[in-house]
Design an enzyme around this catalytic site. Structure first.
Site, PDB file in Angstrom:
ATOM      1  N   SER A  34       9.956   0.805  11.756  1.00  0.00           N
ATOM      2  CA  SER A  34      10.057  -0.640  11.941  1.00  0.00           C
ATOM      3  C   SER A  34       8.660  -1.230  11.999  1.00  0.00           C
ATOM      4  CB  SER A  34      10.831  -0.972  13.223  1.00  0.00           C
ATOM      5  OG  SER A  34      10.136  -0.488  14.354  1.00  0.00           O
ATOM      6  N   PHE A  45       7.607  -6.919   9.862  1.00  0.00           N
ATOM      7  CA  PHE A  45       8.383  -7.392   8.714  1.00  0.00           C
ATOM      8  C   PHE A  45       9.875  -7.171   8.894  1.00  0.00           C
ATOM      9  CE2 PHE A  45       6.996  -3.059   8.092  1.00  0.00           C
ATOM     10  CZ  PHE A  45       8.180  -2.399   7.825  1.00  0.00           C
ATOM     11  N   ASP A  49      -5.086  -1.410   3.893  1.00  0.00           N
ATOM     12  CA  ASP A  49      -4.426  -0.932   5.112  1.00  0.00           C
ATOM     13  C   ASP A  49      -4.257   0.582   5.056  1.00  0.00           C
ATOM     14  OD1 ASP A  49      -3.236  -1.052   7.594  1.00  0.00           O
ATOM     15  OD2 ASP A  49      -1.260  -1.616   6.835  1.00  0.00           O
TER      16      ASP A  49
END
Length: 834
Positions: A470, A473, A587
């Site tokens: 999770s 988003f 990222d």
């Protein structure tokens, strides 16, 4: 004094010239329309004008649907002077107009048929006859750019200074369209260079605005044209060439012998320097300042703007702003008569990169501006933040909040307005929300159109199983789609977050659909029908993330397995950076490195990724990704970062992989990023890291991006290490803890081949690997106390080590790492959120 917020971007003369341009375009269209003859009519007319017998039998009253007489048709369809003479002798009038408003002479001039022009004039055609728009034949010749036709008309008595319906002479038109030869002919016949058009515009104004340098010289030579002539809005030619960036004309006009007034203002108070700055013309502004001095720098227009304010209003040329700030007469916090600063101007127009530059260079965000339209008793003081908020520039509001106080002092969507009534403003602003929604809808429609059909999925095609992850988003599910086990990233609507999930979704899909490499996660498709059903489907990678393997499952990998992972990630990044449109991941961290069961790795999660060419302003204003793995130039936002930011993040991931520790685990993510950016601190390199790799690490996290290696070099060096893994392993003295030479040479084979390490198999060797590492340091009593046997359990090894192998957070560390000494003195958090 005018209100800055109501400053028009177009002047009255701009609107007028736009109408003039449109009217001339219509005239050309009408002329072309008259000359377009239908094919059947054209063949018949060619027969008539090609045969004396047929020509003699044709009726003088013959007219086409568009009202063209035989005289017009003679000019349009290849007639000759004998036909013209014969038709006029029979009484056909040359003054008759087509339905579009043109006599035969105009058509002959437009077609540049000198024979027909001469014949018509000799047969009695009126050279001064005006057609549609008040244009004479000389105007038509000037529009079409036919110097020979111009000369013939002038030789037959045409008025060289005749004006059309908008008071343009042929010289105006030649200067406007850039017809240099026509201009020369008109000047030779005595054209007036200083005659005014409808709004006071001279030919020199038009040529200066359009950038026709040679025509400017023709008009000015011999002091013919008045270089300081003003139009109805007090613009001089220097205003126009400065505004439109014609540096060569500016330099020419600023010659001392021409006596141009460089600091003259128009009715809006703008000097030529103002207009150069309003349009970002750096070279022009520099020329004006260097040649004429700094007088224009201190002048304010009616909107309380100096040249520096003007450059901030334009906002897209930081070099221009830097140049102006270098002048002694310019103060970064100079306030106009209404109190607004350059920072106000930049905020109002949404120039976030410039806003950041100004803040970094001492701009005061607490200075207030007043609305000049209010009475003195109704002060409405507003800081630059309120100007940005009013226009819906929410990213600037957030940036100003960041500069005003620490990020955690106030909730992320509120900001107390200094200088106002103390009320709070929330982000997104009303206008910002509307802008965002409009852009998102356009982005989704464009994505639907451009995404190949094989990637379009319906939610009904997807079978959802358990949740496997999770984020902000939404959630990630394991599932099945088109007979494949997949991972489904399901987006949820989030109307309270300034960072648009729709924007992130569209960017990620547009990038994923273009990727195809074994070391990059495979894209299956996306659901695009409705924002409530947005989902990205990729292949399911069963081994989980590298972060989970190292820090949650606490597995210890042998050096060969670590290098296989490192090479795979480097290959994936090399692929991204070498595409025709390079992609910067932004990222890269151990959460986004996924592992197959065979020990190989792929790069995943492209939610923060961008095509390198599209970074523009976003490049300077966002801190994408996880702070703990962030390159200094990204964290500080001090420069436009490049693909080398990914190399820095990769170096931290490589260190993490080799040591089994989280980078700066004793610090919070923001503190870790700050230490790396501002204090140039890097994770410690222990003796367990082979020297070739430690050298690569130090280059990879170089503070200077240019000093970092390309991923192609990283791949090559790590593959060399992988092929010589036996020589570099700290445990190489004990063959029971290392792979055979044959298996190490297999490390470069394709995925799935024989000799591959298996993550599941590595788990059975967890305690053995730790024991081997511990035994290799028995000569270092400061690090390890009691000797540890290979067969001891994890708990026994913990009790036998002077410094715990498994700390209170459950992390296994390199016993030789200096981080141990530091972490024992500092209690910290392993929180890795942004």
């Amino acid at each position: 004094m005018g209100n800055y917020k109501s400053r028009p971007t177009q002047t009255c003369s701009d609107e007028w010239k736009k109408k003039v341009s449109e009217s001339y375009a219509i005239i050309i269209e009408r002329l072309e329309d008259d000359l377009q003859i239908k094919e059947n009519e054209f063949q018949e007319l060619r027969h008539i004008f090609g045969s004396d017998e047929a020509f003699s039998e044709v009726s003088l009253n013959y007219r086409t649907e568009r009202g063209l007489s035989l005289l017009h048709l003679c000019c349009a369809c290849g007639g000759n002077k004998s036909h013209i003479r014969a038709l006029m002798l029979k009484g056909l009038r040359p003054s008759r107009l087509t339905r579009n408003g043109f006599p035969a002479l105009h058509l002959a001039v437009y077609k540049d048929s000198l024979e027909l022009i001469t014949s018509l004039l000799h047969s009695g055609a009126d050279v001064q006859q005006a057609g549609y728009g008040g244009l004479t034949a000389l105007h038509i010749a000037a529009i079409a750019g036919h110097p020979e036709a111009v000369e013939v008309l002038l030789q037959h008595g045409a008025n060289v200074n005749v004006q059309d319906a908008v008071f343009f002479t042929p010289l105006h038109i030649a200067a406007y369209y850039g017809h240099e030869q026509v201009t020369s002919v008109l000047l030779k016949f005595g054209a007036d260079v200083n005659v005014s058009g409808e709004v006071g515009d001279r030919p020199l104004h038009l040529a200066s605005a359009k950038g026709f340098f040679n025509i400017v010289k023709l008009l000015v030579e011999g002091n013919k044209a008045d270089v300081n002539a003003q139009d109805n809005e007090d613009h001089v030619p220097l205003h126009f060439c400065s505004r439109f960036g014609h540096h060569n004309i500016v330099s020419y006009l600023l010659q001392s012998d021409l006596e141009v007034q460089p600091h003259v203002i128009n009715i809006y108070g703008d000097t030529p320097l103002h207009l150069a700055c309003y349009n970002g013309n750096f070279e022009v502004a520099k020329e004006i300042v260097h040649v004429t001095g700094t007088e224009s720098l201190t002048k304010e227009n009616i909107f309380s703007e100096t040249a520096f304010h003007s450059a901030c209003t334009y906002g897209k040329n930081i070099d221009l702003v830097k140049f102006l700030l270098d002048q002694n007469a310019v103060n970064i916090n100079h306030r106009g008569r209404d109190g607004h600063t350059g920072l106000h101007s930049a905020c109002y127009h949404g120039h976030i990169r410039l806003v950041q530059f100004l803040l970094d260079n001492g701009a005061d965000m607490n200075l207030v501006a007043c609305d000049p339209s209010r009475s003195s008793g109704e002060k409405d003081e507003q800081t630059c933040l309120m100007w940005a908020y009013e226009k819906g520039h929410d990213a600037i509001v957030t940036l100003l909040k960041h500069y005003k106080r620490p990020q955690d002092e106030l909730p992320c969507n509120e900001y107390s307005q200094p200088g106002g009534d103390g009320s709070y403003v929330s982000v997104p602003s009303p206008l910002g929300k509307i802008k965002s929604m409009t852009k998102e809808k356009a982005d989704v429609l464009l994505l639907r159109a451009e995404l190949p059909s094989r990637f379009h999925l319906q939610l009904s095609e997807i079978e959802f199983h358990e949740i496997i992850g999770s984020g902000s988003f939404g959630k990630v599910y394991k599932g099945r789609c088109r007979n494949k086990i997949v991972a489904i990233k399901r987006y949820r609507a989030n109307t309270y977050c300034s960072k648009s999930d729709v924007d992130m979704f569209c960017r990620e899909v547009s990038i994923l659909c273009q990727l195809n490499h074994p070391c990059v996660v495979q894209f299956v498709g996306a659901c695009l029908d409705d924002p409530s059903q947005f989902a990205i489907v990729t292949q399911y990678i069963s081994g989980g993330s590298l972060f989970s393997l190292l820090h949650e499952q606490k597995r210890i990998l042998d050096l060969q397995s670590k290098l296989i992972i490192a090479v795979d990630v480097a290959k994936g990044m090399e692929y991204l950076h070498s595409l025709t449109q390079p992609i910067i991941h932004r990222d890269l961290n151990s959460h986004n490195i996924l592992l197959y069961e065979d020990g190989h790795a792929v790069v995943a999660d492209f939610g923060e990724s961008r095509f390198l060419q599209s970074l523009d302003e976003d490049n300077m204003t966002k801190q994408p990704g996880n702070l703990r793995w962030m390159a200094p130039e990204v964290f500080t936002q001090c420069t436009r970062y490049t693909i080398k930011a990914d190399v820095f993040s990769y170096a931290l991931c490589l260190w993490e992989l080799l040591t089994g520790e989280i980078p700066f685990a004793h610090l919070k993510p923001a503190a870790a990023a700050a230490d790396m950016a501002y204090h140039h601190i890097r994770p410690p390199i222990g003796y367990s890291i082979p020297k070739p790799i430690s050298s690569l690490l130090m280059r990879g996290w170089n503070a200077c991006p240019e000093g970092r290696p390309e991923f192609s070099e990283v791949v090559r060096k790590l593959e060399e290490c992988l092929c010589n893994v036996e020589l570099m392993s700290p445990a190489s003295s004990n063959s029971s803890g290392s792979l055979s030479p044959s298996s190490s040479s297999d490390c470069l084979l394709s995925r799935g081949g024989p000799g591959r390490s298996h993550v599941a198999a590595l788990r059975s060797r967890f305690e053995l690997e730790y024991a081997l590492n511990a035994r290799s340091y028995t000569g270092w009593p400061q690090s390890v106390g009691t000797h540890t046997n290979p067969g001891l359990s994890l708990e026994e090894m913990n009790r036998g080590a002077q410094y715990s192998a498994v700390d209170k957070y459950g992390y296994v560390s390199d016993p030789m790492s200096p981080m141990h000494l530091h972490s024992r003195r500092n209690s910290g958090s392993f929180e890795d959120g942004n």
